[in-house]
Design a protein around this motif. Structure first.
Motif, PDB file in Angstrom:
ATOM      1  N   ALA A  59      21.201  43.461  30.419  1.00  0.00           N
ATOM      2  CA  ALA A  59      19.687  43.703  29.706  1.00  0.00           C
ATOM      3  C   ALA A  59      18.979  43.119  31.144  1.00  0.00           C
ATOM      4  CB  ALA A  59      19.371  42.732  28.722  1.00  0.00           C
ATOM      5  N   LEU A  60      18.294  44.228  31.495  1.00  0.00           N
ATOM      6  CA  LEU A  60      17.272  43.801  32.852  1.00  0.00           C
ATOM      7  C   LEU A  60      15.921  44.017  32.115  1.00  0.00           C
ATOM      8  CD1 LEU A  60      16.522  43.844  35.741  1.00  0.00           C
ATOM      9  CD2 LEU A  60      16.524  46.238  35.943  1.00  0.00           C
ATOM     10  N   PHE A  61      15.128  42.723  32.411  1.00  0.00           N
ATOM     11  CA  PHE A  61      13.694  42.541  32.074  1.00  0.00           C
ATOM     12  C   PHE A  61      12.500  42.061  33.384  1.00  0.00           C
ATOM     13  CE2 PHE A  61      16.385  40.702  28.669  1.00  0.00           C
ATOM     14  CZ  PHE A  61      15.880  41.444  27.785  1.00  0.00           C
ATOM     15  N   GLY A  62      11.613  42.819  33.487  1.00  0.00           N
ATOM     16  CA  GLY A  62      10.542  42.556  34.134  1.00  0.00           C
ATOM     17  C   GLY A  62       9.898  41.522  33.746  1.00  0.00           C
ATOM     18  N   ILE A  63       9.525  40.407  34.698  1.00  0.00           N
ATOM     19  CA  ILE A  63       8.679  39.265  34.159  1.00  0.00           C
ATOM     20  C   ILE A  63       7.407  39.438  34.491  1.00  0.00           C
ATOM     21  CG2 ILE A  63       8.636  36.872  34.567  1.00  0.00           C
ATOM     22  CD1 ILE A  63      11.377  36.751  35.797  1.00  0.00           C
ATOM     23  N   GLU A  64       6.445  39.364  33.442  1.00  0.00           N
ATOM     24  CA  GLU A  64       5.143  39.480  33.623  1.00  0.00           C
ATOM     25  C   GLU A  64       4.400  38.227  33.370  1.00  0.00           C
ATOM     26  OE1 GLU A  64       3.294  42.624  30.914  1.00  0.00           O
ATOM     27  OE2 GLU A  64       4.186  44.016  32.150  1.00  0.00           O
ATOM     28  N   SER A  65       3.160  37.826  34.116  1.00  0.00           N
ATOM     29  CA  SER A  65       2.500  36.822  33.866  1.00  0.00           C
ATOM     30  C   SER A  65       1.636  37.123  32.431  1.00  0.00           C
ATOM     31  CB  SER A  65       1.558  36.655  34.991  1.00  0.00           C
ATOM     32  OG  SER A  65       0.374  35.705  34.510  1.00  0.00           O
ATOM     33  N   LEU A  66       1.689  36.387  31.527  1.00  0.00           N
ATOM     34  CA  LEU A  66       0.796  36.538  30.309  1.00  0.00           C
ATOM     35  C   LEU A  66      -0.749  36.309  30.636  1.00  0.00           C
ATOM     36  CD1 LEU A  66       3.123  34.887  27.638  1.00  0.00           C
ATOM     37  CD2 LEU A  66       2.820  37.286  28.081  1.00  0.00           C
ATOM     38  N   ALA A  67      -0.880  35.809  31.597  1.00  0.00           N
ATOM     39  CA  ALA A  67      -2.606  35.678  31.828  1.00  0.00           C
ATOM     40  C   ALA A  67      -3.226  36.646  32.281  1.00  0.00           C
ATOM     41  CB  ALA A  67      -2.642  34.571  32.938  1.00  0.00           C
ATOM     42  N   ASP A  68      -2.337  37.706  33.145  1.00  0.00           N
ATOM     43  CA  ASP A  68      -2.953  38.941  33.795  1.00  0.00           C
ATOM     44  C   ASP A  68      -2.053  40.232  33.398  1.00  0.00           C
ATOM     45  OD1 ASP A  68      -1.264  38.255  35.718  1.00  0.00           O
ATOM     46  OD2 ASP A  68      -2.848  37.773  37.105  1.00  0.00           O
ATOM     47  N   SER A  69      -0.991  40.020  33.000  1.00  0.00           N
ATOM     48  CA  SER A  69       0.177  41.447  32.899  1.00  0.00           C
ATOM     49  C   SER A  69       0.641  41.818  34.044  1.00  0.00           C
ATOM     50  CB  SER A  69      -0.879  42.300  32.098  1.00  0.00           C
ATOM     51  OG  SER A  69      -0.932  41.849  30.639  1.00  0.00           O
ATOM     52  N   THR A  70       0.592  40.959  35.129  1.00  0.00           N
ATOM     53  CA  THR A  70       1.089  41.211  36.379  1.00  0.00           C
ATOM     54  C   THR A  70       2.659  41.175  36.529  1.00  0.00           C
ATOM     55  OG1 THR A  70      -0.873  40.419  37.587  1.00  0.00           O
ATOM     56  CG2 THR A  70       1.024  40.785  38.789  1.00  0.00           C
ATOM     57  N   LEU A  71       3.330  42.035  37.012  1.00  0.00           N
ATOM     58  CA  LEU A  71       4.801  42.108  37.079  1.00  0.00           C
ATOM     59  C   LEU A  71       4.964  41.060  38.331  1.00  0.00           C
ATOM     60  CD1 LEU A  71       7.676  43.258  36.304  1.00  0.00           C
ATOM     61  CD2 LEU A  71       7.300  44.929  37.878  1.00  0.00           C
ATOM     62  N   ILE A  72       5.612  40.009  38.182  1.00  0.00           N
ATOM     63  CA  ILE A  72       5.733  39.191  39.121  1.00  0.00           C
ATOM     64  C   ILE A  72       7.360  38.838  39.532  1.00  0.00           C
ATOM     65  CG2 ILE A  72       3.724  37.546  38.439  1.00  0.00           C
ATOM     66  CD1 ILE A  72       5.561  35.676  37.069  1.00  0.00           C
ATOM     67  N   GLY A  73       8.487  39.508  38.704  1.00  0.00           N
ATOM     68  CA  GLY A  73       9.749  39.295  38.975  1.00  0.00           C
ATOM     69  C   GLY A  73      10.492  39.786  38.213  1.00  0.00           C
TER      70      GLY A  73
END
Length: 174
Positions: A59-73
């Motif tokens: 299972a591979l997940f993109g990590i998004e900042s909930l504050a601005d929906s930016t993909l960060i990792g």
């Protein structure tokens, strides 16, 4: 989306290729990661498009900042076998402006909670270079404990480094 306090975890797809390619070619981001050989952005896009959908085994997940929906990792639970109920964890934050602000800790906690609750895992394990103290601090905050040491198994800049193996049992998650 699997939600934490600061981050959301979501499936990754071909639209994420440029960010993943950029992170994988940033020496500072990849300092303590096994970065393999350079790839083209087209190869990364093709890999994301052709990889099997997320499953119990991988299972591979993109990590998004909930504050601005930016993909960060990205974060990954992989190598999972139902007979053992153990998964391996890999994570990194590619957006350096999000380092040191709690995003990695929340992503590790969130994916482990998902693994224990939704996947019914018993244990999550990982390896980390002994000199990567910031990553170790993240893992310890979540409840991981050192279980062993692998001697001189990681090479960077012509030097060999040891790695710790760390593990987290379901009832140890903090």
């Amino acid at each position: 989306m699997v939600r934490g306090e600061l981050v959301g975890l979501r499936a990754m797809g071909p639209d994420d290729a440029e960010a993943l390619w950029r992170w994988n070619h940033d020496p500072e981001v990849m300092r303590w990661m096994d970065d393999g050989y350079p790839q083209t952005v087209e190869h990364v896009r093709s890999w994301l498009q052709e990889r099997p959908r997320n499953s119990y085994a991988d299972a591979l997940f993109g990590i998004e900042s909930l504050a601005d929906s930016t993909l960060i990792g990205l974060v990954m639970l992989h190598g999972t076998e139902p007979e053992k109920g153990i998964a391996k964890l890999d994570i990194y934050l590619g957006e350096k402006d999000h380092w040191g602000r709690g995003f990695a800790t929340d992503a590790v906690r969130t994916v482990c909670r998902f693994g224990f609750q939704d996947m019914r895992l018993h244990k999550v394990s990982l390896t980390v270079v002994t000199e990567n103290e910031s990553a170790q601090a993240v893992y310890r905050k979540v409840g991981f404990v050192e279980e062993g040491r692998l001697r001189q198994v990681f090479r960077r800049d012509g030097q060999w480094f040891d790695m710790f193996t760390m593990g987290l049992l379901a009832d140890e998650l903090r």
